[in-house]
Structure formats: C-alpha cells, structure tokens
Design an enzyme around this catalytic site. Sequence first.
Site, PDB file in Angstrom:
ATOM      1  N   HIS A  41      -3.562  19.548  16.244  1.00 64.00           N
ATOM      2  CA  HIS A  41      -2.822  20.358  15.134  1.00 64.00           C
ATOM      3  C   HIS A  41      -4.048  20.511  13.811  1.00 64.00           C
ATOM      4  O   HIS A  41      -3.702  20.633  12.739  1.00 64.00           O
ATOM      5  CB  HIS A  41      -1.724  19.921  14.477  1.00 64.00           C
ATOM      6  N   CYS A  42      -5.095  20.831  14.267  1.00 62.78           N
ATOM      7  CA  CYS A  42      -6.215  21.014  13.494  1.00 62.78           C
ATOM      8  C   CYS A  42      -6.503  19.895  12.530  1.00 62.78           C
ATOM      9  O   CYS A  42      -7.054  20.263  11.403  1.00 62.78           O
ATOM     10  CB  CYS A  42      -6.370  22.369  12.719  1.00 62.78           C
TER      11      CYS A  42
END
Lengths: 146, 398
Positions: B352-353
């Site tokens: 999720h970055c």
Amino acid sequence: MNIVEDKELRREIIVDNYQHPMNRGLVEDSTYLKENTNNESCIDNLDMQLKVVNDKIEDIRFDGEACAISTSATSILIRSLIGKDVMTARKILQNYRNMIEEGEYDPELLGELVVYDELSKQPNRIKCALLPYQAICKMLNRLDES
Amino acid sequence: MNREDFPMLRQDIVYFDNGATTLKPQCVIDKMVDYYSNYTSNIHRGDYEAAIRTNKEYDGVRELVREFIKAQKESEIVFTKGSTEALNMIVFGYFKNILKKGDEVLIDKAEHASNVLPWLILQEEIGIKVSCISLDENYELTVSEVKKSISDKTKVIAISHVSNVVGDIRDVQSIGRICQEKKIYFVVDASQAVSHIPVNVVESNIDFLAFSGHKMMGPTGVGVLYGKYDLLLKMKPLEYGGGMNQFFEEDGTYELKLPPIRFEAGTPPIAEVIGLGEAIRYINQIGVEKIHEHEMKLKKYLIQEMEKIENVILYNKTSESGIVIFNLDRVFSQDTSIYLNHYHIYIRAGNHCTKMLKDDLKIKNTCRISMYVYNTKEDVDRFIEALKNSKDIFKIVI
Ligand SMILES: Cc1ncc(COP(=O)(O)O)c(C=O)c1O
C-alpha cells in the site's frame, strides 16, 4: 496417470512446492552470484543466489515474499536445474519460457515443470511464473560475461 | 447508502478498494460530460459565453473547497494533479528554500510514498534530517509519541490525517496546537481523510494540506494544495508558463500573478476541477459525519465476523475508519486477492505504498479492505462467505 493429465496431482505439486519450497533462505557466501527480481504489475519480490562450479549448477537459493505461482515455480526450477551443466540449464530455461508463453517446447526436458503448461490461460500470472526464470537467466548471463 | 447513484454498482461486484480510488456517482460523470458536450472552452482567456460559463464553474469550485476544509480564504486553495503533486510542491517549492542542513523533519513509518520520498530527496539534496515518530502497539500514531519525538532541531511535522494502511485517525488538532506552540510547520496529507471525516485546517493549525479528488468520488487528475496565504506567497512555483504570469519582457523582467493562480501554470484539468466541485456538493448532501458513522458500523460488523474465522490474521482492529488489513494464515496476500476476485470482490494486496511499515508489522504485504458510503452489510456478508470457503483457495488461484 501422468502428472500432465491429473489436475489434482498438479495442484498438489504446486501447493506443496509453495508451502515447502526447496532451498528457501540465502547464504553468506561470496562464491554465489546474487540477483533481486520483482515485477511492477504485482508485488512478488525474490532474491536469488546461484553457484556454478566447473560449468555445473551446484546450488540455487532464494528468499522473499511471493505468490503461490512464483514461489512454487522457483522451487521446481531450482530442483530441475541443480546438477545440470550450464548448457542444459539454459535449454530447460528456454523451454520453460516457451511453455509459459504458449510457444513450442519439449515436455521431456521440462519434467515436473510441465505442471504449469496451462498457465498461459491466466495472462496475469505469466509474469509470476517467469520471475525466477528472469533472475536465473540474468545470473547466467553475468557468468558468461566474466 | 445511495447505491443507485453509482453506475459501477450495476455490476455484480463488491467494491472494497476505496482507499485506492472511489467509485463516481452519476452526477459527477454528468457534470463533466456537460462541460465537454455543452461549454468546452479554456479558462481565464475567452470573452464568449461558453468561456464565461467555464470560468464561473471553475472558479466556483475554489469556494466549495474552501468551505469543505474550512479555510479562511479562497486564495489559499491551489488546484493540482493530486496529492502527490501537492506534496511535492510543498517540499520542493517551499521547504527546499527555507530549511537548512541539520533541520529535522518528522514523519512516521505508515506514511505513503508521496509523503516520504520527497523528504528523503530533500535530505539528500540539502542535508535535512528525516526522522520517524514511533507508532504504538496498534501501529497508530499518538500525540504523546509526537511530543516525545520533537527536538530543538524539529522544523516540520508531516503526517497523514488518516493512514491509508492502518486507518487510524490522527489527532491533528492536538498536534497542530503543539506545532503552534513550538513554532513547527505542520504539513498534513489528507488523502484518506477528506470525505471520510470533517477536516478543519484553521482549528488544526495546518500550514499545508494535500488531497486527491479521485479518493472522494471525484475524477482522477485533480487534487488540492491548501497553504496558509502568507506561506503561499513565499512558495516558489515548480512550473512556469501561461496563465500564471502578469508580464514578461525580452530583457528578462517578469512578474508572476498572486497565489493561487501563480501555482496553476498552463491549462489546468478544467473538467476535473468542475467534476471535483460536483463531488463536494454530493458529499455535502450526504454529510461527512454520516459517511463516517456508516463506515464505522460496517467496520465493527466486519471485524466481528472476521474474528470468527480461524485462519484470519487481523492487524488493525482498533482504528476508527473503514480500513481493515488482514492476511490469511500462510497465504500470500496477492493469492488472497486473486481468490476474492473470483467472487467479484475487489480488495487490494501489497504494501500500500507504505514500504517502511514492514518493520513494525513484521510482514511486507497485507490485504486491505477499505469501505465507503455505498458499501453494505450484504457486501460484508458476501466477503465473509468467501473467506469461509477459503480452505479451497488453491483450487481457485492455481
Ligand atoms: C495517504 C495517501 N497519501 C497520498 C496518496 C497519493 O495520492 P495520489 O496518487 O492521488 O496522488 C495516497 C493514495 O494512495 C494516499 O493513500
């Protein structure tokens, strides 16, 4: 029945290699080549190591987080390549890639790897299956250069 | 709520990936089509009717955004491509010019790449020091940890209002007060906050704020940078061109327009800005508080049902938003999401970055469910049913 026909057996081989992969865990040893491999479209990320002595693949190891397809394919590839000479290993790798990409290949040469012969029907998994292939090829090429 | 407003929901899907982007209601789509079909024209230049209408629609959105985040002035609202661009403008347009070697910027390990990498690049470029505030045992950011992390070198605190992985709502009001007392700049990434909870930049003493339109039912390609006006006056544009200058001469003299226009060089995403305005009207009609209440009700139910399934590992039970991260025991997150896709349930697998969170979570990749206004108890039930069948996961993913 051989493994090509028995769907249940194929799946079992894949799951078994995913849950208990061969040669997981890297070694601190400078006689190994090392390569990281990942692809942008998915989140698989593997580190691989290769040791070649006298033109023979003596060991391949890996570590990292990856899906069932890439982890199992790594495990089966490792088992298929250890002990082979570099030329044969290259042949197996090329045939494996051809199979994954729906090209011509020799099933005899691929042995257990044929469990992935229908993977091309799931285009989004092709990259997963080719992840260990890429890392091993890169290391073999580096070997050629040196 | 309001499911009939969303054309995507005519498909037989459970859309649980709202943290990545939200679905768009018909009114937003119509609003953009209306611009393209009936009054296409550029802004700030034409004297004809369509252009006058475009100007009016485009400029009107600034006031809507101002009211939405309770800013003092319309001129504090800059339109950008999205959160990422806004955060880069803040770091390289403002802080690059005022921070010095050794100055400290505090972030945390749950920050999105867009609020980490620009700071790391600045660290490399001018020698600031980027440090992380520790998260608590639930991976949440607490005010006491913020206080503990502040040193006399701390010049900036840059955090998300709501984390896109853990989903914890940070107490920006208290943190803003601390920043005010200690004369620390306060930068807030509100990407996952606006349209889920009320945001008030004045009450929270926020110096700079960033968010994206597409995560709040608006179009892609548009976002907002809020900055206190006196700070915007000192900020340098990262882009120069038409629309943002007063004049320029052969001898090299020039003058730029005032903020916010100074930061909107070239033709902006006009249709997208107009679409964003419609999204804000739509959210206001429902009420942000109501949206949050709905998400919380669903999250409680979802957690309660997931806890009954034995091979589910939950990571963020406590956080007060519609975000749930989990894994199935000994299953790689991407296999889980491929499996759920088989049931037309859309979730996200990955880091999720937030690549730094792996140190705390002790796992790199998780599955994320992020719920929004149009999700229902039935969506949750369908998801739970799929999880219950997940013993067969490899029959489906292999
Ligand atoms: C917390 C957070 N910040 C920033 C971003 C970046 O937003 P965008 O990609 O729209 O610029 C995201 C989007 O995933 C996010 O969740």
